[in-house]
Write an enzyme that holds these catalytic residues in place. Structure first.
Site, PDB file in Angstrom:
ATOM      1  N   CYS A 185       0.725  -1.170  -0.128  1.00  0.00           N
ATOM      2  CA  CYS A 185       0.112  -0.173  -0.169  1.00  0.00           C
ATOM      3  C   CYS A 185       0.999   1.360  -0.067  1.00  0.00           C
ATOM      4  O   CYS A 185       1.698   1.486   0.946  1.00  0.00           O
ATOM      5  CB  CYS A 185      -0.987   0.117   0.977  1.00  0.00           C
ATOM      6  SG  CYS A 185      -1.706   1.472   1.836  1.00  0.00           S
TER       7      CYS A 185
ATOM      8  N   CYS B 286       0.159   3.925   2.470  1.00  0.00           N
ATOM      9  CA  CYS B 286       0.789   3.967   4.357  1.00  0.00           C
ATOM     10  C   CYS B 286       2.084   3.805   4.450  1.00  0.00           C
ATOM     11  O   CYS B 286       2.425   3.708   5.430  1.00  0.00           O
ATOM     12  CB  CYS B 286       0.342   1.332   3.882  1.00  0.00           C
ATOM     13  SG  CYS B 286      -1.301   1.024   3.948  1.00  0.00           S
TER      14      CYS B 286
END
Length: 101
Positions: free
Chosen positions: A30, A33
C-alpha cells in the site's frame, strides 16, 4: 519506545494497556501506508507515553475485520481498551498526534 508488531496472539497486551494506544493498520503493498509508516515510527520514538502498534492486514485479517477496517491505512486510537478515534487514509503527523489527545 519502538513500534510493537500486533497480532491476534498478543492483542490482549494492547487491549489491557494503561497507555493510550495508536494502531496502524497497513499492508506492505500500500503506497499511502508507506507514507504514514515513518510518521508512526517517529511518534513511537518521540512519545513513549503512547503504545504504538502496527497491524499487517494481510497477515491479521481477523483483527482488521474486528475493527471494521475496509481501507488502509487506518489509524485507530484506543484508551482503556475502547476505540476512541479512528480514521482512514494518509494523515500528516500533526493530525495523527491530534487524534491521540
Amino acid at each position: 519506545m519502538s513500534v510493537f508488531s500486533v497480532t491476534k496472539d498478543n492483542f490482549e497486551t494492547v487491549k489491557t494497556s494503561e497507555k493510550t494506544v495508536l494502531l496502524d493498520f497497513y499492508a506492505d503493498w500500500c503506497g499511502p501506508c508507506r507514507m504514514v509508516s515513518p510518521l508512526v515510527d517517529e511518534i513511537a520514538e518521540e512519545h513513549p507515553e503512547y503504545l504504538v502498534g502496527k497491524i499487517n492486514v494481510d497477515e491479521e485479517g481477523e483483527l482488521a475485520a474486528a475493527f471494521g477496517v475496509t481501507s488502509i491505512p487506518t489509524l485507530v486510537v484506543m484508551k482503556d481498551g475502547k476505540v476512541v478515534n479512528q480514521s482512514a487514509g494518509a494523515r500528516p503527523k500533526n493530525q495523527i498526534l491530534d487524534m491521540l489527545k
